[in-house]
Scaffold this motif. Sequence first.
Motif, PDB file in Angstrom:
ATOM      1  N   ARG A 266       0.838  -1.206   0.000  1.00  0.00           N
ATOM      2  CA  ARG A 266       0.000   0.000   0.000  1.00  0.00           C
ATOM      3  C   ARG A 266       0.878   1.262   0.000  1.00  0.00           C
ATOM      4  NH1 ARG A 266      -5.176   0.776   2.594  1.00  0.00           N
ATOM      5  NH2 ARG A 266      -4.748  -0.644   4.285  1.00  0.00           N
ATOM      6  N   GLY A 267       1.932   1.216   0.830  1.00  0.00           N
ATOM      7  CA  GLY A 267       2.850   2.361   0.897  1.00  0.00           C
ATOM      8  C   GLY A 267       3.545   2.593  -0.439  1.00  0.00           C
ATOM      9  N   LEU A 268       3.974   1.519  -1.075  1.00  0.00           N
ATOM     10  CA  LEU A 268       4.655   1.654  -2.374  1.00  0.00           C
ATOM     11  C   LEU A 268       3.690   2.201  -3.421  1.00  0.00           C
ATOM     12  CD1 LEU A 268       6.672  -1.687  -2.274  1.00  0.00           C
ATOM     13  CD2 LEU A 268       7.621   0.629  -2.141  1.00  0.00           C
ATOM     14  N   ASN A 269       2.445   1.717  -3.375  1.00  0.00           N
ATOM     15  CA  ASN A 269       1.434   2.207  -4.308  1.00  0.00           C
ATOM     16  C   ASN A 269       1.171   3.705  -4.075  1.00  0.00           C
ATOM     17  OD1 ASN A 269      -1.962   2.425  -4.577  1.00  0.00           O
ATOM     18  ND2 ASN A 269      -0.791   1.783  -6.354  1.00  0.00           N
ATOM     19  N   ALA A 270       1.162   4.108  -2.804  1.00  0.00           N
ATOM     20  CA  ALA A 270       0.955   5.532  -2.493  1.00  0.00           C
ATOM     21  C   ALA A 270       2.089   6.381  -3.055  1.00  0.00           C
ATOM     22  CB  ALA A 270       0.835   5.726  -0.985  1.00  0.00           C
ATOM     23  N   GLN A 271       3.256   5.760  -3.231  1.00  0.00           N
ATOM     24  CA  GLN A 271       4.393   6.481  -3.834  1.00  0.00           C
ATOM     25  C   GLN A 271       4.340   6.430  -5.364  1.00  0.00           C
ATOM     26  OE1 GLN A 271       7.922   4.713  -2.028  1.00  0.00           O
ATOM     27  NE2 GLN A 271       7.017   4.959  -0.013  1.00  0.00           N
ATOM     28  N   GLY A 272       3.280   5.817  -5.908  1.00  0.00           N
ATOM     29  CA  GLY A 272       3.094   5.854  -7.353  1.00  0.00           C
ATOM     30  C   GLY A 272       3.392   4.558  -8.089  1.00  0.00           C
ATOM     31  N   VAL A 273       3.781   3.512  -7.353  1.00  0.00           N
ATOM     32  CA  VAL A 273       4.102   2.243  -8.007  1.00  0.00           C
ATOM     33  C   VAL A 273       2.807   1.511  -8.371  1.00  0.00           C
ATOM     34  CG1 VAL A 273       5.263   0.001  -7.730  1.00  0.00           C
ATOM     35  CG2 VAL A 273       6.236   2.044  -6.675  1.00  0.00           C
ATOM     36  N   LEU A 274       2.723   1.024  -9.601  1.00  0.00           N
ATOM     37  CA  LEU A 274       1.582   0.208 -10.010  1.00  0.00           C
ATOM     38  C   LEU A 274       1.752  -1.163  -9.344  1.00  0.00           C
ATOM     39  CD1 LEU A 274       0.511  -0.360 -13.752  1.00  0.00           C
ATOM     40  CD2 LEU A 274       0.233  -2.064 -11.988  1.00  0.00           C
ATOM     41  N   VAL A 275       0.769  -1.585  -8.558  1.00  0.00           N
ATOM     42  CA  VAL A 275       0.851  -2.887  -7.894  1.00  0.00           C
ATOM     43  C   VAL A 275      -0.232  -3.800  -8.469  1.00  0.00           C
ATOM     44  CG1 VAL A 275       0.700  -4.129  -5.696  1.00  0.00           C
ATOM     45  CG2 VAL A 275       1.738  -1.850  -5.749  1.00  0.00           C
ATOM     46  N   LEU A 276       0.204  -4.972  -8.924  1.00  0.00           N
ATOM     47  CA  LEU A 276      -0.737  -5.983  -9.403  1.00  0.00           C
ATOM     48  C   LEU A 276      -0.406  -7.275  -8.687  1.00  0.00           C
ATOM     49  CD1 LEU A 276      -2.957  -6.923 -11.405  1.00  0.00           C
ATOM     50  CD2 LEU A 276      -1.134  -7.493 -13.002  1.00  0.00           C
ATOM     51  N   LEU A 277      -1.381  -7.798  -7.933  1.00  0.00           N
ATOM     52  CA  LEU A 277      -1.080  -9.027  -7.211  1.00  0.00           C
ATOM     53  C   LEU A 277      -2.169 -10.066  -7.403  1.00  0.00           C
ATOM     54  CD1 LEU A 277      -2.874  -9.104  -4.309  1.00  0.00           C
ATOM     55  CD2 LEU A 277      -1.281  -7.294  -3.783  1.00  0.00           C
ATOM     56  N   VAL A 278      -1.741 -11.321  -7.294  1.00  0.00           N
ATOM     57  CA  VAL A 278      -2.669 -12.446  -7.339  1.00  0.00           C
ATOM     58  C   VAL A 278      -2.950 -12.859  -5.906  1.00  0.00           C
ATOM     59  CG1 VAL A 278      -2.835 -14.906  -7.875  1.00  0.00           C
ATOM     60  CG2 VAL A 278      -1.917 -13.343  -9.573  1.00  0.00           C
ATOM     61  N   THR A 279      -4.204 -13.085  -5.598  1.00  0.00           N
ATOM     62  CA  THR A 279      -4.522 -13.602  -4.261  1.00  0.00           C
ATOM     63  C   THR A 279      -5.782 -14.458  -4.286  1.00  0.00           C
ATOM     64  OG1 THR A 279      -4.905 -13.028  -1.944  1.00  0.00           O
ATOM     65  CG2 THR A 279      -5.851 -11.542  -3.582  1.00  0.00           C
ATOM     66  N   HIS A 280      -5.846 -15.385  -3.328  1.00  0.00           N
ATOM     67  CA  HIS A 280      -7.052 -16.179  -3.125  1.00  0.00           C
ATOM     68  C   HIS A 280      -7.907 -15.562  -2.018  1.00  0.00           C
ATOM     69  CE1 HIS A 280      -5.065 -19.821  -4.973  1.00  0.00           C
ATOM     70  NE2 HIS A 280      -6.274 -19.819  -5.494  1.00  0.00           N
ATOM     71  N   GLU A 281      -7.298 -14.654  -1.271  1.00  0.00           N
ATOM     72  CA  GLU A 281      -7.931 -14.216  -0.031  1.00  0.00           C
ATOM     73  C   GLU A 281      -8.655 -12.880  -0.194  1.00  0.00           C
ATOM     74  OE1 GLU A 281      -4.786 -14.904   3.221  1.00  0.00           O
ATOM     75  OE2 GLU A 281      -3.779 -15.088   1.299  1.00  0.00           O
ATOM     76  N   ALA A 282      -9.942 -12.877   0.182  1.00  0.00           N
ATOM     77  CA  ALA A 282     -10.760 -11.668   0.026  1.00  0.00           C
ATOM     78  C   ALA A 282     -10.185 -10.498   0.813  1.00  0.00           C
ATOM     79  CB  ALA A 282     -12.188 -11.954   0.475  1.00  0.00           C
TER      80      ALA A 282
END
Length: 227
Positions: A183-199
């Motif tokens: 979340r912190g990295l995204n707030a600095q402008g990094v595009l974050v794309l992750l795979v998850t099974h967990e809601a």
Amino acid sequence: MIEVENLSKLYRLGQEDVHALREVSFRLDAGEFAAIMGPSGSGKSTLMNLLGCLDQPSSGTYRLDNIDIQDLSANRLAEVRNRRIGFVFQNFNLLPRASALENVELPLLYGRVSGSQGRAREALDRVGLKDRSRHKPTELSGGERQRVAIARAIVNNPAILLADEPTGNLDSATGQEIMEIFRGLNAQGVLVLLVTHEAEIAEYARRVISMRDGRIESDYLREAVPC
Ligand code: ADP
């Protein structure tokens, strides 16, 4: 920033064709935070590997920052991947005999970047692990190992961070800590794309892409993101 069109991946297993990905199209803009969900075998890892330039599609196009990835030579592809994309894996993928600092420094050594040790220290600091730089992976907890892996992924300051089930091997409290780093990295402008099974992990994302049978089943923006 990321634009895929009719991306398909076909695996040949003996006589059988496995359509891991079927004509997938979407775009992700700079600074987005998106989660890919879907049952096992729906093509999530295949898609992540293509986006991370770790594999080639059978057909379709992938544009990254307006560069047509399929047209690049192997060398240029490695350069683009190293500079623009950070990759985080479920099982951390750290070198067991190397210290945290050496693990983080590795992408810089491939790229022959000067001042690599200082930059690796800075990346460890960004994930709150400054005081663990000399520890080997076996001397670290699961959450700390994943932090080292994230530090390695961001040491080149990539604009894109791809993570394939980054919390899959962690207990839920540690998983939340790791998500706070994303979340912190995204707030600095990094595009974050992750795979998850967990809601509860997907809840960190603003956009949720659901896959089934190699296709995108739904793609929506979540209304409220917890802060
Ligand atoms: P997910 O990450 O959603 O679990 P994958 O992308 O790993 O799904 O797999 C999608 C489909 O492609 C599955 O049917 C899987 O068995 C198949 N597949 C994945 N990798 C390979 C491979 N290297 N060779 C053959 N089939 C594969």
